[in-house]
Scaffold this motif. Structure first.
Motif, short mmCIF file in Angstrom:
data_model
loop_
_atom_site.label_atom_id
_atom_site.label_comp_id
_atom_site.label_asym_id
_atom_site.label_seq_id
_atom_site.Cartn_x
_atom_site.Cartn_y
_atom_site.Cartn_z
N THR A 7 16.07 -91.51 -11.15
CA THR A 7 15.62 -90.92 -12.45
C THR A 7 14.97 -91.84 -13.47
OG1 THR A 7 17.85 -90.65 -13.39
CG2 THR A 7 16.80 -88.70 -12.22
N LEU A 8 14.79 -92.90 -13.05
CA LEU A 8 14.09 -94.07 -13.64
C LEU A 8 12.84 -93.67 -14.44
CD1 LEU A 8 15.15 -96.75 -15.32
CD2 LEU A 8 13.72 -97.78 -13.12
N ASP A 9 12.05 -93.15 -13.84
CA ASP A 9 10.77 -92.76 -14.15
C ASP A 9 11.01 -91.78 -15.25
OD1 ASP A 9 11.49 -90.95 -12.43
OD2 ASP A 9 9.73 -90.17 -11.77
N LEU A 36 12.25 -100.08 -22.49
CA LEU A 36 10.94 -99.28 -22.05
C LEU A 36 10.13 -100.64 -21.04
CD1 LEU A 36 9.25 -96.88 -21.96
CD2 LEU A 36 7.80 -98.08 -23.51
N ALA A 37 10.08 -101.76 -21.27
CA ALA A 37 9.55 -102.90 -20.78
C ALA A 37 10.30 -102.88 -19.41
CB ALA A 37 9.25 -104.14 -21.65
N ASP A 38 11.46 -103.05 -19.73
CA ASP A 38 12.64 -103.36 -18.41
C ASP A 38 12.53 -102.39 -17.40
OD1 ASP A 38 14.47 -104.65 -17.04
OD2 ASP A 38 16.05 -103.42 -18.04
N ALA A 39 12.41 -101.21 -17.94
CA ALA A 39 12.37 -99.69 -17.13
C ALA A 39 10.81 -99.89 -16.45
CB ALA A 39 12.49 -98.66 -17.89
N GLY A 40 10.13 -100.15 -17.25
CA GLY A 40 8.58 -100.27 -16.52
C GLY A 40 8.32 -101.47 -15.37
N ARG A 41 8.78 -102.48 -15.73
CA ARG A 41 8.81 -103.58 -14.47
C ARG A 41 9.89 -103.18 -13.45
NH1 ARG A 41 9.50 -106.99 -18.99
NH2 ARG A 41 11.66 -106.89 -18.94
N THR A 42 10.84 -102.48 -13.51
CA THR A 42 11.54 -102.21 -12.31
C THR A 42 10.91 -101.05 -11.64
OG1 THR A 42 13.63 -102.67 -13.51
CG2 THR A 42 13.70 -101.04 -11.46
N LEU A 43 10.25 -100.09 -12.44
CA LEU A 43 9.51 -99.15 -11.71
C LEU A 43 8.35 -99.64 -10.97
CD1 LEU A 43 9.69 -96.37 -14.37
CD2 LEU A 43 10.57 -96.14 -12.01
N GLU A 46 9.24 -101.48 -7.76
CA GLU A 46 9.11 -100.64 -6.74
C GLU A 46 8.01 -99.86 -6.05
OE1 GLU A 46 12.15 -99.49 -4.93
OE2 GLU A 46 13.03 -101.48 -6.03
N GLY A 47 7.13 -99.61 -7.15
CA GLY A 47 5.89 -98.92 -6.71
C GLY A 47 5.07 -100.13 -6.03
N GLU A 48 5.22 -101.30 -6.32
CA GLU A 48 4.26 -102.12 -5.22
C GLU A 48 5.13 -102.27 -4.06
OE1 GLU A 48 3.34 -107.04 -5.62
OE2 GLU A 48 5.08 -106.15 -6.79
N LYS A 49 6.23 -102.28 -3.85
CA LYS A 49 6.89 -102.12 -2.51
C LYS A 49 6.59 -100.99 -1.77
CE LYS A 49 11.27 -104.57 -3.88
NZ LYS A 49 12.63 -104.49 -3.90
N LYS A 79 0.05 -95.41 -11.83
CA LYS A 79 1.60 -95.48 -12.52
C LYS A 79 1.93 -96.81 -12.80
CE LYS A 79 3.21 -90.96 -10.40
NZ LYS A 79 4.24 -90.19 -9.57
N ILE A 80 1.62 -97.40 -11.64
CA ILE A 80 1.99 -98.98 -11.90
C ILE A 80 1.20 -99.55 -13.34
CG2 ILE A 80 1.96 -101.23 -10.94
CD1 ILE A 80 2.17 -99.92 -8.11
N LYS A 81 0.09 -99.17 -13.32
CA LYS A 81 -0.70 -99.70 -14.22
C LYS A 81 -0.03 -99.51 -15.67
CE LYS A 81 -5.32 -100.03 -16.42
NZ LYS A 81 -6.80 -99.44 -16.09
N ARG A 82 0.38 -97.93 -15.76
CA ARG A 82 1.23 -97.64 -17.11
C ARG A 82 2.39 -98.41 -17.30
NH1 ARG A 82 4.40 -92.50 -17.64
NH2 ARG A 82 4.89 -92.45 -20.00
N TRP A 83 3.21 -98.65 -16.07
CA TRP A 83 4.55 -99.22 -16.26
C TRP A 83 4.67 -100.58 -16.57
CZ3 TRP A 83 5.69 -96.42 -10.91
CH2 TRP A 83 6.01 -95.33 -11.36
N ASP A 84 3.58 -101.21 -15.98
CA ASP A 84 3.70 -102.88 -16.15
C ASP A 84 2.36 -103.33 -15.73
OD1 ASP A 84 4.73 -105.11 -16.71
OD2 ASP A 84 5.13 -105.73 -14.64
N PRO A 85 1.43 -103.69 -16.83
CA PRO A 85 0.13 -104.13 -16.54
C PRO A 85 0.05 -105.54 -15.71
CG PRO A 85 0.22 -103.40 -18.68
CD PRO A 85 1.71 -103.35 -18.14
N ALA A 86 0.93 -106.34 -15.65
CA ALA A 86 1.30 -107.61 -15.07
C ALA A 86 1.22 -107.20 -13.35
CB ALA A 86 2.34 -108.50 -15.41
N THR A 87 2.23 -106.55 -13.15
CA THR A 87 2.41 -106.16 -11.65
C THR A 87 1.01 -105.29 -11.14
OG1 THR A 87 4.68 -105.75 -12.26
CG2 THR A 87 3.79 -104.95 -10.12
N TYR A 88 0.48 -104.49 -11.94
CA TYR A 88 -0.71 -104.03 -11.62
C TYR A 88 -1.82 -104.78 -11.23
CZ TYR A 88 -5.09 -101.31 -12.00
OH TYR A 88 -6.23 -100.82 -11.59
#
Length: 311
Positions: A7-9, A36-43, A46-49, A79-88
């Motif tokens: 339920t992290l999202d 929020l940033a920590d949860a975003g990076r984790t999400l 996972e989205g990247e995977k 969703k990845i873009k919203r959670w963590d721009p760097a990962t996006y």
């Protein structure tokens, strides 16, 4: 706990909503922003995977991925873009590169398709299949591609029918083979191909005999008997098989009269092999073979009497 519960999202959305509260103190706000940033990076990770796994499972034999499969990842990318721009940035760059490779491959195959002539139907159909797979099932582009492929199949059917009518069995065989290899053919097409294969073989066989090239005629049968569909062809050749074999028997008899016993042995052997390949019974001894056998027996007795055992 939210990660473990999946339920992290939801927690991310809750923190983001709580941050809108104007009554938050500065220290509390900074703590929540870090969470929020920590949860975003984790999400995002996972989205990247998930994106990578989805694309890998969608990979075609060529290693490329269809445009439809890339398009299907857009929701995850948002969703990845919203959670963590760097990962996006990293994920979207990988997706864009892969998508461009697919577009380049489509353009290359379409260019190759345009260079092919009507006589290269098999290659055309293969390219249509490859292009369609690169677009992906259900896409408008694939539907358009499939329509062109279907039109070519119809054209091949018409070509085959006209070729059969004009007894151009070589042309008919080529068109029918293309239809069979394209897949989805019906029993009528397969039946026509069997009949055409038989007619074409008989045509080549008797043409070779007419040109006094019996070895070529015999080799045509040997080649045909190695064909994958020979079991289907064989019953239709039995009627003419006796005539084919008898021709070689006659050649053997003529060679015996001319005392060309090596050729006589070859022709008699080929006549028997023709009958065997076509599933026809071979008699113990034909009347035409008897003079040859008698002569071989006479020579055997003569050589034996002189103790020429090798001869």
């Amino acid at each position: 706990k939210a990660t473990a519960a999946g339920t992290l999202d939801q927690l991310y959305d809750q923190i983001a909503n709580d941050l809108k509260d104007p009554s938050l103190g500065e220290a509390q706000r900074k703590t929540m922003e870090l969470r929020l940033a920590d949860a975003g990076r984790t999400l995002a990770q996972e989205g990247e995977k998930e994106v990578q796994a989805a694309l890998q499972s969608s990979a075609l034999p060529s290693g490329l991925v269809s445009l439809k499969a890339y398009a299907a990842q857009q929701e995850r990318l948002d969703k990845i873009k919203r959670w963590d721009p760097a990962t996006y940035q990293r994920v979207s760059s990988t997706v864009s590169d892969g998508e461009q490779k697919t577009r380049d491959a489509i353009a290359e195959k379409q260019a190759a398709l345009e260079k092919l002539g009507d006589e290269q139907a098999e290659q055309k159909l293969a390219l249509y299949d490859e292009i369609g797979a690169l677009y992906g099932a259900g896409t408008p582009e694939k539907k358009d591609n499939d329509a062109k492929r279907a039109a070519l199949l119809t054209q091949l059917q018409e070509q085959a029918n006209k070729a059969i009518e004009s007894e151009d069995y070589s042309g008919a065989q080529k068109a029918l083979n293309a239809l069979v290899k394209a897949g989805g053919q019906d029993s009528a097409v397969e039946g026509k191909l069997v009949e055409v294969d038989v007619k074409l073989f008989e045509q080549r066989f008797y043409d070779a005999l007419a040109k006094e090239k019996p070895d070529d005629a015999y080799q045509a049968l040997v080649t045909l008997s190695d064909a994958q569909n020979f079991d289907q062809l064989k019953p239709r050749l039995q009627e003419s098989g006796d005539v084919m074999a008898q021709y070689f028997v006659t050649l053997g008899a003529d060679a015996t009269t001319a005392k060309r016993f090596d050729r006589a042995f070859l022709y008699f052997s080929q006549a028997r092999d023709i009958r065997a390949r076509l599933g026809l019974a071979n008699p113990d001894l034909l009347p035409q073979e008897k003079p040859f056998v008698d002569e071989m027996h006479r020579r055997y007795e003569k050589a034996k009497g002189k103790e020429l055992y090798g001869l």
